[in-house]
Design a protein around this motif. Structure first.
Motif, PDB file in Angstrom:
ATOM      1  N   GLY C 260      16.690  54.444  11.068  1.00  0.00           N
ATOM      2  CA  GLY C 260      17.201  54.018  12.366  1.00  0.00           C
ATOM      3  C   GLY C 260      17.843  55.161  13.122  1.00  0.00           C
ATOM      4  O   GLY C 260      17.717  56.327  12.751  1.00  0.00           O
ATOM      5  N   LYS C 261      18.545  54.815  14.201  1.00  0.00           N
ATOM      6  CA  LYS C 261      19.215  55.830  15.015  1.00  0.00           C
ATOM      7  C   LYS C 261      20.694  55.899  14.659  1.00  0.00           C
ATOM      8  O   LYS C 261      21.391  56.820  15.028  1.00  0.00           O
ATOM      9  N   ASN C 262      21.149  54.853  13.979  1.00  0.00           N
ATOM     10  CA  ASN C 262      22.571  54.733  13.688  1.00  0.00           C
ATOM     11  C   ASN C 262      22.688  54.245  12.244  1.00  0.00           C
ATOM     12  O   ASN C 262      22.616  53.067  11.971  1.00  0.00           O
ATOM     13  N   CYS C 279      20.209  62.440   7.494  1.00  0.00           N
ATOM     14  CA  CYS C 279      20.102  61.608   8.699  1.00  0.00           C
ATOM     15  C   CYS C 279      20.462  62.396   9.942  1.00  0.00           C
ATOM     16  O   CYS C 279      19.792  62.313  10.972  1.00  0.00           O
ATOM     17  N   GLY C 283      18.174  63.479  13.415  1.00  0.00           N
ATOM     18  CA  GLY C 283      18.546  63.094  14.774  1.00  0.00           C
ATOM     19  C   GLY C 283      19.310  61.792  14.851  1.00  0.00           C
ATOM     20  O   GLY C 283      19.576  61.293  15.954  1.00  0.00           O
ATOM     21  N   ALA C 284      19.670  61.205  13.704  1.00  0.00           N
ATOM     22  CA  ALA C 284      20.381  59.926  13.719  1.00  0.00           C
ATOM     23  C   ALA C 284      21.881  60.143  13.569  1.00  0.00           C
ATOM     24  O   ALA C 284      22.316  61.170  13.056  1.00  0.00           O
ATOM     25  N   GLU C 285      22.647  59.178  14.027  1.00  0.00           N
ATOM     26  CA  GLU C 285      24.075  59.155  13.727  1.00  0.00           C
ATOM     27  C   GLU C 285      24.221  58.708  12.276  1.00  0.00           C
ATOM     28  O   GLU C 285      23.386  57.954  11.771  1.00  0.00           O
TER      29      GLU C 285
END
Lengths: 388, 187, 581
Positions: C260-262, C279, C283-285
């Motif tokens: 995911g992104k987060n 992560c 590019g994810a948080e």
């Protein structure tokens, strides 16, 4: 081989050609380039020696004494404040009979702070039992360094080569560099005889000595210092035979028929030669005597040279506060042996302290004053001082 | 005997210049002596150095009070040092400057002057930095040409003996100065 | 009479007339100095049993090839070690009491890289033996055992169910910590030594344990810890939830899992940190959710600090209760925790508070611990709770089967695995030659009581001379630090955090040779004679002599008065005073 070298580099060449084995030194202006040059020579493989970095001149001399007691040819160089700090060890070197050679670049005493030339540092070591050899040119510096090892080692007494700060130490001029093999023939390796620290036969050196024997050891130093006069003359003669340059403990220049004789040491001797020639051209009966050795003091030769002269002008680039210039003291002392009629009048001059130039004009003015005054106006006369 | 006095600033190489000249003159078969009026060396502080040249051994060991010639590495020194003091009447002054000799008419009236852009030449051969060029070898080319105390061949040889770094550039700088120094102009 | 004509019958200088040697001052003593090589605390600490002192000495003199040889006596992978070992040696370094510990891993890394860039090889000098050994598992433990056995001349075949040798070094460690080319290059040396690799083979399935036992004279097993602990909470089967090792494996294989992104990463160990930092690079948080506080985190403090630099967030005293979302995860319900009593691990236990809160996230990685799976081993091998029972040397209850790595009772680190492989190789060698695997005779070759066995000590390697080895460990207060300067530790060159986040570029750049030498010179070489000469110089009786054999010094007891100055002045504690009866 001839090269254009400074006086300091000439010292280094002298030590290198003498195959010095141990150098322990601490840098100080204007001596520094001596030990820099030696370090470079070591790095370049020109000399097989140990270079000991020490934290002071006192340690430098202590290390040299140790090296010399271990049977090595030891050398150091210093000047001014460094020589003052070394003082205690200078006495020790003599008592231990270690033939260490030291090049001292004459630097005046602080305070006020100064780096320029006068002889206060070396003349202050007059009583340490070191042979002192003063030089007037870079050639003499190199030659004397080599001779100093030979003189010192044959007498088992330490020797000091003395050169003026900047007037020699940093002045470049062409000099002849002796052939290394010839130097090796002239100066064979140091043979310590039976008197050295042998790890396989450990003995105590210089241990406590009671009053039943101390004086005998001191007396031997005096005996050998007296002997040194003959040894130095011999070494000068042998050097002249091998290398073609003759040096003297006392050298007279145009003094034979002179009414006024100027007595000098160090670079002033060199400049005086020009001054004397100039005055002679003007018809003046003036001559010069150059002194190379302060210790041993060549009293017999001095007496012989100055006997019957009318006036003797002594230029001291040093002085003893409360007394007079050191060379003047010594000469007065020696000449007292002469019958009154043969005793010249002594004019003591103090000049050139702290590197003040002793130019041809200064020497001329000293001559003129000596010629003019029937008697000296004082026990010593200070030249060129702007009295307040 | 010829006596030359050099005036420069700490860092320009006046002391080394006289040493190189002493070596070069010796290579020409004459006697020489060089000597700095040693101060406490600091970059930019006025520095004086001396050179003597003679056909016979030189015995005098004092500063030069009445020079035959003068070499000035920085003409601005005139504000701090009386440069021409004691200079003999027909003495030549060689000045490191991009200007023409006549432009020094006020400063050195009555003397003979030649100029050479030694600073510019030094920068061209990367000697020192553009802010603080080492001009000594360049000015020596001018000395060789104008005063004739040394042959250019011996000068180059002397530079090679005494200048361990950038030897070729130093020699080239001396050569260029030798070729580009101005005529001597009576002011 | 002139002075020069007189004669005096004394020498020029006052000199004792009898040589000092007649006085055997040695008879005065009631204590005598001994030269002793003590163990440095770093050597004792090293799980792989490396001679750190020895290779620091060699590196400090720029003798990198010899330093490399000394390391590879104990450990086949200096370049890997310098990167991934958590260097607990530095925590023990005596220099930390002086100024800062020596940065040992950076020097080791330089030596390892030197070996790679100079193509240094391992020579198998022992005569070939006809005995065959199977190594099961090509992770650090298995590779280490294979390496040491092959060096002893055995014919070694290594089996692994994966395609690439290296185990978790390949599949678990992200490339920014250990670049794959470094890993492959170091393992490649094992191929060149003549070790056979059979990859993609699962023992117990493709080949039976019995078959293995009959084909080989001994077996070494190091299966690793690939079993991941799960969470039984509501919603745990939603899309977007990963287990840490599976996630890292896919990344290491160059695949792109649907992250995911987060991302929330659950756990406080090094795997959790690795996942969070990966992560960030994708590019994810990333937020690490841990049920205790930072003080209790098992992850290495440096790793935590670097994770922070890279923008990883931390949420402490929280544990997942429920996963929100439709098909895929959209958030987590967390329960607030509090710290309670100290538990068996010495850390304060997290206790539930009953209070909950929600966080949003579109992905979650579970890094809450990994376990072993040893049920498939032959029944004669006894094990308990996933830990195979062995003696100190790694011999299991089945005498021809030895075990190491994560499946035995040692900490789960690369270096411990390598150390266990070495121990087992020594044990297998002894077993095959008819000796007992475990023997107190081996103790003398250990770095101290707690240290690993040293092959170098067993073989009497003299790259770094130890004339009088002992088991005594030297500490700072028994040294003479007067002789050491004060100088700060070298700092690793890390690329800026911004640059790191752009990809998987190695985050530490190698030190220069000058830096490596300079740092190696900071090493005190605790406990070992480096011929500094202090004893020789300070002895007031000149009773310390050069050892006629050629290294170091020896006391001459005829003259030694037992004053102990030499012992006091020895900077490294390589001497001691023995009081006589």
């Amino acid at each position: 081989m001839r090269k254009v070298l400074t006086g300091n580099v000439a010292v280094a060449y002298g030590a290198m050609l003498s195959d010095v084995q141990v150098v322990a030194a601490y840098p100080i202006t204007p001596q520094t380039t001596i030990i820099e040059e030696l370090a470079t020579m070591q790095a370049d493989g020109l000399v097989d020696m140990d270079y000991i970095r020490v934290e002071s001149e006192h340690s430098a001399m202590a290390a040299c004494i140790g090296a010399s007691m271990g049977g090595a040819r030891a050398f150091t160089a210093t000047c001014g404040q460094g020589l003052f700090l070394m003082h205690e060890m200078l006495h020790y070197a003599t008592g231990a009979r270690t033939p260490v050679v030291l090049a001292n670049v004459n630097r005046a005493a602080a305070a006020p702070w100064t780096i320029w030339s006068d002889q206060t540092d070396s003349v202050s070591q007059r009583e340490t039992g070191w042979i002192q050899l003063y030089c007037e040119g870079n050639q003499e510096v190199l030659d004397t360094t080599i001779m100093a090892f030979k003189i010192a080692e044959s007498l088992r007494l330490p020797a000091m080569v003395v050169l003026d700060a900047f007037f020699l130490s940093h002045t470049s001029e062409p000099i002849d560099i002796p052939d290394r093999e010839q130097v090796r023939d002239f100066l064979p390796p140091f043979d310590p005889g039976d008197l050295w620290l042998d790890p396989n036969n450990p003995r105590t050196f210089g241990g406590i000595t009671m009053n039943d024997a101390y004086m005998e050891f001191r007396w031997q130093i005096q005996r050998d210092m007296e002997k040194a006069k003959a040894v130095i003359t011999e070494v000068h003669e042998e050097f002249a035979r091998v290398f073609g340059r003759k040096y003297h403990q006392v050298e007279a220049y145009q003094a034979e028929d002179a009414d006024v004789v100027i007595v000098v040491s160090g670079t002033v001797a060199s400049t005086s030669r020009d001054a004397i020639d100039l005055l002679r051209e003007k018809g003046q009966q003036v001559g010069m005597v150059k002194l190379k050795t302060l210790r041993p003091f060549p009293r017999e030769e001095i007496i012989e040279t100055l006997k019957g002269k009318k006036k003797v002008a002594i230029i001291d680039r040093n002085f003893s506060p409360g007394a007079t210039g050191i060379w003047a003291q010594e000469i007065r002392n020696a000449l007292y042996e002469l019958p009154e009629g043969d005793r010249p009048l002594i004019y003591g001059y103090i000049a050139g302290l702290g590197g003040r130039d002793i130019s041809v004009k200064v020497i001329e003015s000293i001559y003129q004053k000596t010629l003019k005054d029937n008697r000296p106006d004082d026990v010593d006369m200070w030249i060129g001082v702007n009295y307040v | 005997m010829i006596e030359i006095r050099f005036h420069g600033r700490g860092g320009q190489g006046a002391v080394v210049a006289t040493k190189i000249l002493a070596t070069s003159v010796f290579l020409d078969g004459r006697y020489s002596q060089s000597f700095p009026a040693f101060g406490v060396e600091r970059r930019g502080a006025p520095v004086t150095a001396f050179l003597r040249v003679d056909e016979k051994p030189i015995r005098i060991r004092t500063e030069i009070y009445e020079p035959d010639h003068l070499v000035v590495l920085d003409p601005l020194l005139v504000e701090q040092v009386p440069l021409a003091n004691g200079l003999k009447k027909d003495g030549i002054i060689i000045i490191n400057s991009n200007k023409k000799p006549v432009e020094f008419s006020d400063m050195f009236k009555g003397f003979r002057v030649a100029t050479v852009p030694a600073g510019k030449i030094a920068v061209k051969y990367h000697l020192g930095s553009p802010q603080s060029p080492i001009v000594n070898t360049a000015i020596l080319g001018a000395v060789a040409k104008v005063l004739g105390v040394v042959t250019p061949e011996s000068l180059i040889e002397g530079i090679k003996t005494d200048v361990p770094a950038y030897t070729e550039n130093n020699a080239a700088a001396a050569q260029e100065a030798y070729e580009t120094v101005s005529n001597v102009v009576q002011l | 009479m002139k002075y020069t004509e007189k004669k005096v019958s004394v020498p020029l200088c006052a000199v004792s007339t009898t040589p000092g040697l007649v006085n055997k001052t040695g008879s005065w003593k009631f204590a005598e100095p001994l030269f002793i090589d003590r163990v440095s605390p770093c050597n004792q600490q090293c799980p792989a049993g490396e001679d750190i002192t020895g290779y620091m000495y060699l590196a400090s003199q720029g003798r990198f090839e010899e330093a490399w040889k000394l390391i590879t006596e104990e450990n086949p992978f200096p370049a890997i070690m310098g990167r991934v070992c958590f260097h607990t040696c530095e925590e023990q370094c005596n220099r930390k009491d002086h100024d800062e510990a020596v940065c040992i891993h950076t020097v080791e890394r330089f030596i390892g890289d030197y070996g790679l860039s100079h193509g240094l090889k391992i020579d198998v000098t022992e005569p070939e033996k006809d005995k065959k050994i199977a190594v099961v598992g090509a992770g650090p433990g298995g590779l280490s055992a294979a390496f040491h056995l092959r060096k002893r001349g055995y014919r070694v075949t290594t089996f692994d169910r994966h395609q690439k040798p290296g185990g978790l070094m390949w599949y678990g460690i992200p490339a920014y910590r250990l670049p794959k080319d470094i890993l492959d290059a170091e393992i490649n040396r094992l191929y060149e030594m003549g070790i056979e690799f059979k990859m993609g083979v699962t023992i117990g399935r493709d080949i039976t344990w019995d078959a293995l036992n009959t084909q080989f004279d001994a077996v070494f097993v190091a299966l690793g810890a690939y079993e991941e602990a799960g969470l039984s909470i509501e919603g745990i089967n939603k899309q977007g939830i990963f287990e840490a090792l599976r996630f890292l494996r896919e990344i290491n294989l160059g695949k792109k899992p649907k992250y995911g992104k987060n991302m929330a990463v659950i756990g406080g160990g090094n795997s959790a940190i690795d996942c969070a930092r990966v992560c960030r690079r994708l590019g994810a948080e990333a937020t690490i959710v841990y049920r205790r506080t930072e003080n209790e985190m098992p992850a290495h403090p440096e790793e935590i600090a670097m994770a922070r630099e890279e923008g990883v967030e931390f949420l402490f005293l929280a544990t997942p209760k429920e996963v929100h979302g439709q098909d895929g995860i959209s958030g987590i319900k967390l329960e607030k925790m509090a710290l309670g009593e100290v538990d068996d691990s010495g850390r304060r236990r997290p206790t539930p508070t009953g209070e909950t809160f929600d966080i949003d996230c579109d992905g979650m990685i579970l890094a809450i611990g990994e376990g072993t799976r040893v049920d498939d081993l032959p029944p004669s091998v006894s094990h308990k709770k996933g830990v195979v029972e062995t003696d100190q040397m790694g011999q299991t209850t089945e005498s021809s089967l030895f075990a190491g790595g994560d499946i035995i009772d040692i900490p789960h680190t690369v270096t411990h695995a390598i150390g266990s492989g070495k121990r087992a190789a020594i044990a297998i060698d002894r077993f095959l030659q008819g000796h007992k695997a475990e023997d107190i005779a081996l103790d003398q070759f250990k770095w101290g009581d707690r240290g690993n066995i040293s092959v170098g000590l067993m073989k009497g390697i003299t790259l770094f001379m130890r004339r009088n080895p002992s088991l005594e460990v030297i500490d700072y207060k028994n040294m003479n630090p007067f002789y050491f300067d004060h100088r700060p530790q070298i700092k690793n060159h890390r690329i800026p955090a911004k640059v790191r986040l752009k990809g998987f570029q190695e985050l530490i750049t190698s030190p220069s040779e000058q830096e490596a030498v300079s740092e190696a010179r900071r090493c005190f070489m605790c406990g070992s004679c480096t011929e500094c000469g202090n004893c020789y110089i300070f002895c007031p009786d000149s009773a310390i002599r050069r050892d006629p054999v050629g290294y170091g010094y020896i006391p001459d007891m005829d003259y030694c008065k037992g004053c102990g100055i030499c012992v006091n002045e020895c900077p490294r504690g390589a001497m001691k005073l023995k009081f006589m009866e």
